[in-house]
Design a protein around this motif. Structure first.
Motif, PDB file in Angstrom:
ATOM      1  N   TYR A  79       0.821  -1.210   0.000  1.00 54.39           N
ATOM      2  CA  TYR A  79       0.000   0.000   0.000  1.00 54.39           C
ATOM      3  C   TYR A  79       0.857   1.263   0.000  1.00 54.39           C
ATOM      4  N   PRO A  89      -4.099   3.662  -5.054  1.00 51.17           N
ATOM      5  CA  PRO A  89      -5.027   2.786  -4.330  1.00 51.17           C
ATOM      6  C   PRO A  89      -6.398   2.700  -4.992  1.00 51.17           C
ATOM      7  N   CYS A  94      -7.726  -0.741  -3.395  1.00 47.43           N
ATOM      8  CA  CYS A  94      -7.347  -0.862  -1.984  1.00 47.43           C
ATOM      9  C   CYS A  94      -7.431   0.499  -1.302  1.00 47.43           C
ATOM     10  N   ALA A  95      -8.324   1.354  -1.812  1.00 50.99           N
ATOM     11  CA  ALA A  95      -8.522   2.682  -1.242  1.00 50.99           C
ATOM     12  C   ALA A  95      -9.658   2.647  -0.228  1.00 50.99           C
ATOM     13  N   GLU A  99     -11.636  -0.676   0.794  1.00 45.32           N
ATOM     14  CA  GLU A  99     -10.679  -1.645   1.327  1.00 45.32           C
ATOM     15  C   GLU A  99     -11.123  -2.138   2.704  1.00 45.32           C
ATOM     16  N   THR A 255      -4.099   1.006   7.414  1.00 43.06           N
ATOM     17  CA  THR A 255      -4.002   1.078   5.953  1.00 43.06           C
ATOM     18  C   THR A 255      -4.052   2.521   5.468  1.00 43.06           C
ATOM     19  N   ARG A 259      -0.973   4.082   3.043  1.00 42.17           N
ATOM     20  CA  ARG A 259      -1.163   4.798   1.777  1.00 42.17           C
ATOM     21  C   ARG A 259      -0.607   6.212   1.840  1.00 42.17           C
TER      22      ARG A 259
END
Length: 409
Positions: A79, A89, A94-95, A99, A255, A259
């Motif tokens: 990430y 992301p 995976c944003a 996510e 997470t 990011r």
């Protein structure tokens, strides 16, 4: 012996992600579909197509859904690489909030709910929301939840108003938190409900104007007007919404940090290059202590943030709950990365406040990050409470000598 080395397979994946983001995604940062309210869903779909073609779409998903089922440490590495662009992301699915929502649904949704609501999000064809925050109620203190769900036969009828609901405009999968009055079975209290965004009774009033623009379709104001949901819409067990929210938020806080660490590192790299090439008073500005020290502070902060994230992820991978550690990391990393971004703006000088580089956008987005998933003050309060409980048996100060004067140790 503490070993900080990464498996070669993970290093290769990190470099593959970084190359993909730099070469395929960064050019879209000038796309007009990256609006003041964030990327449009049309832009998201184009980016998702690129990630799918590259084999990098939703790689964190459970293996039963076609993902690699990344550990928390693996997520931290991947990430950060994805966060080199705020669109990275989004492309790789995976944003936030998708996510975290995918992670929650994979843990507590039943198989039928997963097929209808989770699989489309994992496959990149749909987006999701987590509707909790309210203008006069739930926020940092979810106990103030005002949205109500009332039983009506076998159905539930939901009424209330939410705001700062990220991605509400056009989202398919909705997780809604409401306070349920106890029924004959005795079950009630804060409860999560799962439904489609096009269900009658869900009204997205507007998209709010905010300083950040990295979340797809921005943050909406939503009203639930006699939203009728069947019994199958209950997500998990009635009354357990707060526990499920923590199950979602603990890894989600980390997470977020992963990011934004990537984005701050990007801003830092731009500032370093500028300090290397821009001259003032006869030499590159990076050779002046006023600038050089700021870059050194950035480098130190980035390394410390990375180590803090990795440690918390290590604990989660060991099976520990990690709420306390996640609070500390969210608090520390969000504040440190904001300082990193602020120093980058300062090093860049005049162009730092323009859109000639992405630094000003990263600065604004990271400022918002200091509030999302709990403001710094809430996390500090939680850390302090645990600290005081854990150390109640330790004397606050040494006992004085009989004379009232402390004796030498």
């Amino acid at each position: 012996m503490i070993d900080f080395s990464l498996p070669q397979e993970l290093v290769d994946l990190r470099e593959r992600v970084r190359s993909f983001v730099e070469n395929e995604i960064v050019p879209f940062e000038r796309d007009p579909r990256l609006t003041a309210h964030g990327p449009t869903d049309e832009l998201r779909q184009d980016l998702v197509g690129l990630a799918r073609k590259a084999g990098l779409l939703t790689i964190q998903a459970p293996r039963r859904f076609g993902g690699r089922e990344l550990t928390h440490i693996e997520q931290a590495v991947v990430y950060e690489a994805a966060g080199w662009s705020t669109l990275g992301p989004v492309a790789m699915n995976c944003a936030a909030p998708d996510e975290a929502n995918m992670g929650l649904l994979a843990k507590i949704a039943d198989p039928e709910q997963q097929e209808e609501f989770l699989r489309p999000v994992i496959e990149g064809g749909a987006r999701s929301v987590f509707a909790m925050t309210e203008p006069g109620g739930a926020g940092s203190d979810p106990n103030q939840l005002l949205t109500e769900a009332v039983r009506d036969g076998d159905d539930f009828v939901v009424n209330g108003r939410k705001w700062l609901i990220t991605g509400a405009n056009g989202a398919l999968t909705w997780i809604i938190m409401a306070r349920l009055a106890p029924g004959a079975d005795g079950l009630g209290g804060p409860t999560l409900f799962l439904t489609r965004g096009d269900t009658p009774g869900i009204e997205v009033e507007r998209v709010m104007n905010t300083m950040d623009r990295n979340y797809v379709e921005g943050h909406g104001v939503v009203t639930f007007r006699d939203l009728r949901l069947p019994a199958s819409a209950v997500l998990g067990t009635p009354g357990d919404a707060f526990r499920y929210a923590q199950l979602r938020l603990t890894p989600a806080r980390l997470t977020h940090c992963m990011r934004w660490l990537g984005a701050a590192d990007r801003a830092h790299s731009i500032a370093v290059e500028h300090a290397r090439t821009r001259t003032a008073f006869g030499r590159p500005i990076g050779e002046h202590q006023g600038v050089g020290f700021q870059l050194a502070d950035n480098e130190i902060a980035l390394d410390n943030c990375r180590l803090a994230i990795w440690h918390a992820c290590w604990l989660l991978d060991r099976g520990e709950q990690g709420r306390h550690e996640a609070s500390k990391v969210k608090c520390y990393v969000s504040e440190e990365l904001f300082r990193v971004a602020d120093r980058c703006v300062q090093v860049l000088g005049g162009i730092g406040v323009t859109d000639e580089t992405v630094v000003e956008m990263i600065f604004r987005d990271i400022r918002a990050f200091r509030l999302y998933d709990g403001p710094t003050e809430v996390h500090k309060h939680a850390v302090a409470r645990r600290l005081l409980r854990a150390r109640t048996t330790t004397p606050a100060v040494p006992a004085p000598a009989a004379s009232g004067i402390p004796t030498p140790g």
